[in-house]
Scaffold this motif. Structure first.
Motif, PDB file in Angstrom:
ATOM      1  N   MET A  91       9.091  -3.667 -14.088  1.00  0.00           N
ATOM      2  CA  MET A  91       7.735  -3.251 -13.724  1.00  0.00           C
ATOM      3  C   MET A  91       7.271  -2.149 -14.675  1.00  0.00           C
ATOM      4  N   ASP A  92       5.965  -1.955 -14.753  1.00  0.00           N
ATOM      5  CA  ASP A  92       5.394  -0.944 -15.644  1.00  0.00           C
ATOM      6  C   ASP A  92       5.638   0.451 -15.084  1.00  0.00           C
ATOM      7  N   ALA A  93       5.051   1.460 -15.710  1.00  0.00           N
ATOM      8  CA  ALA A  93       5.181   2.840 -15.242  1.00  0.00           C
ATOM      9  C   ALA A  93       4.764   2.937 -13.765  1.00  0.00           C
ATOM     10  N   ILE A  94       5.480   3.769 -13.024  1.00  0.00           N
ATOM     11  CA  ILE A  94       5.238   3.892 -11.584  1.00  0.00           C
ATOM     12  C   ILE A  94       3.872   4.522 -11.338  1.00  0.00           C
ATOM     13  N   ARG A  95       3.055   3.839 -10.560  1.00  0.00           N
ATOM     14  CA  ARG A  95       1.752   4.389 -10.167  1.00  0.00           C
ATOM     15  C   ARG A  95       1.645   4.313  -8.653  1.00  0.00           C
ATOM     16  N   VAL A  96       1.542   5.475  -8.037  1.00  0.00           N
ATOM     17  CA  VAL A  96       1.448   5.541  -6.582  1.00  0.00           C
ATOM     18  C   VAL A  96      -0.007   5.380  -6.161  1.00  0.00           C
ATOM     19  N   LYS A  97      -0.242   4.459  -5.241  1.00  0.00           N
ATOM     20  CA  LYS A  97      -1.590   4.170  -4.755  1.00  0.00           C
ATOM     21  C   LYS A  97      -1.712   4.578  -3.284  1.00  0.00           C
ATOM     22  N   ARG A  98      -2.940   4.893  -2.894  1.00  0.00           N
ATOM     23  CA  ARG A  98      -3.255   5.081  -1.483  1.00  0.00           C
ATOM     24  C   ARG A  98      -3.887   3.797  -0.984  1.00  0.00           C
ATOM     25  N   ALA A  99      -3.465   3.358   0.195  1.00  0.00           N
ATOM     26  CA  ALA A  99      -3.881   2.056   0.697  1.00  0.00           C
ATOM     27  C   ALA A  99      -5.340   2.055   1.120  1.00  0.00           C
ATOM     28  N   ALA A 100      -5.913   0.868   1.133  1.00  0.00           N
ATOM     29  CA  ALA A 100      -7.201   0.577   1.733  1.00  0.00           C
ATOM     30  C   ALA A 100      -6.938  -0.336   2.931  1.00  0.00           C
ATOM     31  N   PRO A 101      -7.892  -0.483   3.834  1.00  0.00           N
ATOM     32  CA  PRO A 101      -7.655  -1.357   4.994  1.00  0.00           C
ATOM     33  C   PRO A 101      -7.168  -2.744   4.619  1.00  0.00           C
ATOM     34  N   ASP A 102      -7.631  -3.278   3.502  1.00  0.00           N
ATOM     35  CA  ASP A 102      -7.208  -4.620   3.089  1.00  0.00           C
ATOM     36  C   ASP A 102      -5.727  -4.685   2.707  1.00  0.00           C
ATOM     37  N   LEU A 117      -3.279  -3.267   4.471  1.00  0.00           N
ATOM     38  CA  LEU A 117      -2.418  -3.054   5.632  1.00  0.00           C
ATOM     39  C   LEU A 117      -1.565  -4.275   5.960  1.00  0.00           C
ATOM     40  N   GLY A 118      -2.125  -5.463   5.810  1.00  0.00           N
ATOM     41  CA  GLY A 118      -1.367  -6.666   6.128  1.00  0.00           C
ATOM     42  C   GLY A 118      -0.117  -6.792   5.278  1.00  0.00           C
ATOM     43  N   ALA A 119      -0.264  -6.638   3.980  1.00  0.00           N
ATOM     44  CA  ALA A 119       0.884  -6.760   3.074  1.00  0.00           C
ATOM     45  C   ALA A 119       1.893  -5.643   3.304  1.00  0.00           C
ATOM     46  N   LEU A 120       1.411  -4.412   3.562  1.00  0.00           N
ATOM     47  CA  LEU A 120       2.319  -3.300   3.805  1.00  0.00           C
ATOM     48  C   LEU A 120       3.093  -3.498   5.108  1.00  0.00           C
ATOM     49  N   GLY A 121       2.404  -3.968   6.141  1.00  0.00           N
ATOM     50  CA  GLY A 121       3.076  -4.219   7.414  1.00  0.00           C
ATOM     51  C   GLY A 121       4.141  -5.291   7.292  1.00  0.00           C
ATOM     52  N   PHE A 149      -0.666   2.485  11.301  1.00  0.00           N
ATOM     53  CA  PHE A 149      -1.188   1.318  10.589  1.00  0.00           C
ATOM     54  C   PHE A 149      -2.624   0.994  10.978  1.00  0.00           C
ATOM     55  N   ASP A 150      -3.324   1.942  11.542  1.00  0.00           N
ATOM     56  CA  ASP A 150      -4.732   1.761  11.876  1.00  0.00           C
ATOM     57  C   ASP A 150      -5.571   1.764  10.601  1.00  0.00           C
ATOM     58  N   PRO A 151      -6.597   0.898  10.502  1.00  0.00           N
ATOM     59  CA  PRO A 151      -7.453   0.915   9.297  1.00  0.00           C
ATOM     60  C   PRO A 151      -8.019   2.286   8.974  1.00  0.00           C
ATOM     61  N   ARG A 152      -8.271   3.102  10.010  1.00  0.00           N
ATOM     62  CA  ARG A 152      -8.808   4.443   9.768  1.00  0.00           C
ATOM     63  C   ARG A 152      -7.771   5.374   9.145  1.00  0.00           C
ATOM     64  N   ASN A 153      -6.495   4.974   9.196  1.00  0.00           N
ATOM     65  CA  ASN A 153      -5.430   5.786   8.604  1.00  0.00           C
ATOM     66  C   ASN A 153      -4.902   5.172   7.310  1.00  0.00           C
ATOM     67  N   ALA A 154      -5.533   4.092   6.846  1.00  0.00           N
ATOM     68  CA  ALA A 154      -4.999   3.377   5.676  1.00  0.00           C
ATOM     69  C   ALA A 154      -4.834   4.295   4.473  1.00  0.00           C
ATOM     70  N   ASP A 155      -5.746   5.229   4.304  1.00  0.00           N
ATOM     71  CA  ASP A 155      -5.706   6.120   3.141  1.00  0.00           C
ATOM     72  C   ASP A 155      -4.468   7.007   3.131  1.00  0.00           C
ATOM     73  N   ASN A 156      -3.782   7.092   4.254  1.00  0.00           N
ATOM     74  CA  ASN A 156      -2.572   7.917   4.349  1.00  0.00           C
ATOM     75  C   ASN A 156      -1.290   7.104   4.225  1.00  0.00           C
ATOM     76  N   LYS A 177      -1.518  12.230   9.913  1.00  0.00           N
ATOM     77  CA  LYS A 177      -1.881  13.640  10.059  1.00  0.00           C
ATOM     78  C   LYS A 177      -2.130  13.962  11.529  1.00  0.00           C
ATOM     79  N   GLN A 178      -1.513  15.051  11.987  1.00  0.00           N
ATOM     80  CA  GLN A 178      -1.654  15.458  13.372  1.00  0.00           C
ATOM     81  C   GLN A 178      -1.802  16.971  13.450  1.00  0.00           C
TER      82      GLN A 178
END
Length: 347
Positions: free
Chosen positions: A1-12, A14-18, A43-50, A68-69
């Motif tokens: 794989m290429d250089a490691i790039r960490v991404k923040r998820a979007a609601p779309d 969530l399915g693959a991550l779950g 795994f709520d869409p509103r928390n996808a960015d985390n 976040k709590q």
């Protein structure tokens, strides 16, 4: 794989991550039907960015989940980032992907004004990043005895279809607990319907103590198929004496002879009752590990506590690790209180 790039998820995403996390942690369930339903707020869409992840050729191969709590202790409301669902697919292990994601998570949580990261576990992966076991609680071990105390309040096991309807009543009890996480009624309702009540190999039940409209306490107990004679209280709140009275009946209902649960070090009422009953108490750190990620935010949150401690810890000179400085128990450390970190608080 290429250089490691960490991404923040979007609601779309969530399915693959779950599905990825389920393949690692819940292989017995259909992909996407385990962890996302057990941890619905993570795994709520509103928390996808985390949810932070690394992908290769368009599919996620490693992730770290963050929720976040606000941790509540007397005199302080502390921004806490709970971390869990740390996973890397087998064929990508050994490439330090999770370590890289955690570094990004810690930096991001610092920038986003979280005081602490509370991590579900004590793997070397976390310890190498500066997380440590801190705090103090006792694990209580109970054995069922032939004598049954007289109940001062009614006790009911709540059937599955009614659990969520108790949210508004039980949240009042939960909010009276001094060492906990901030939780809304809607949050509580979702938790009472979460999949962890239906996990394969687990019998998990909600028991409510007191009048139906005005309960005085509740306990959530589970028994694992791997240890059918041993129960664990996943969460409890409310009148301590009522809980102590009810536990033998709960154990009888669950057909177990042994039960364990946690007591916060500052829960003097439950400590007294446990001593009176002769229950075995084993001290230890809070569940998981902790890392201070923003010292300024931490000091602001605990300013009332710190006002009573200053200036004596500064006399020690070398404080060492910043997390131990605030939450350690040695001479020259603040030993600030932490919230109780039982399992439901990660969800």
């Amino acid at each position: 794989m290429d250089a490691i790039r960490v991404k923040r998820a979007a609601p779309d995403d969530l399915g693959a991550l779950g599905e990825m996390v389920d393949r690692i942690y819940r292989p017995q369930r259909p992909p996407g039907e385990g962890m996302p339903r057990e941890f619905p707020h993570l795994f709520d869409p509103r928390n996808a960015d985390n949810l932070f992840f690394v992908e290769d050729r368009g599919r996620p191969v490693s992730m770290v989940g963050v929720l976040k709590q606000i941790g509540m202790v007397p005199g302080a409301a502390v921004p806490v980032a709970s971390i869990g669902s740390v996973a890397t697919v087998p064929e990508y292990r050994g490439r330090h992907l999770a370590s890289r994601i955690l570094q990004v998570v810690f930096d991001t949580m610092r920038d986003e004004q979280q005081a602490l990261c509370l991590i579900s576990g004590d793997r070397d992966l976390y310890l190498r990043q500066g997380a440590i076991a801190v705090g103090q609680m006792e694990t209580v071990f109970i054995e069922l005895t032939p004598s049954m105390p007289r109940l001062s309040y009614p006790l009911r096991q709540v059937p599955a279809h009614l659990r969520a309807s108790y949210a508004s009543r039980l949240i009042r009890l939960y909010r009276q607990e001094p060492y906990r996480f901030m939780r809304t009624t809607a949050h509580m309702e979702v938790l009472l319907n979460a999949l962890w009540f239906q996990r394969p190999g687990f019998d998990q039940q909600l028991f409510v103590i007191g009048p139906e409209d005005h309960p005085v306490a509740y306990v959530v107990v589970y028994v694992s198929a791997r240890s059918i004679d041993q129960g664990t209280i996943m969460e409890w709140a409310g009148d301590r004496a009522a809980i102590v009275q009810a536990l033998p009946y709960v154990m009888t209902h669950m057909n177990i002879r042994h039960l364990q649960f946690h007591i916060h070090e500052a829960d003097f009422s439950m400590h007294r009752l446990a001593d009176e009953k002769g229950w075995t108490l084993v001290p230890g750190p809070l569940q998981g590990t902790v890392k201070v990620v923003n010292e300024d935010v931490l000091r602001s949150a605990y300013r009332a506590w710190l006002a009573e401690y200053e200036p004596w810890p500064r006399e020690e000179g070398d404080w060492g690790d910043v997390t131990a400085r605030y939450f350690g128990r040695n001479k020259g450390q603040y030993n600030l209180p932490l919230m109780l970190t039982d399992d439901l608080n990660y969800i």
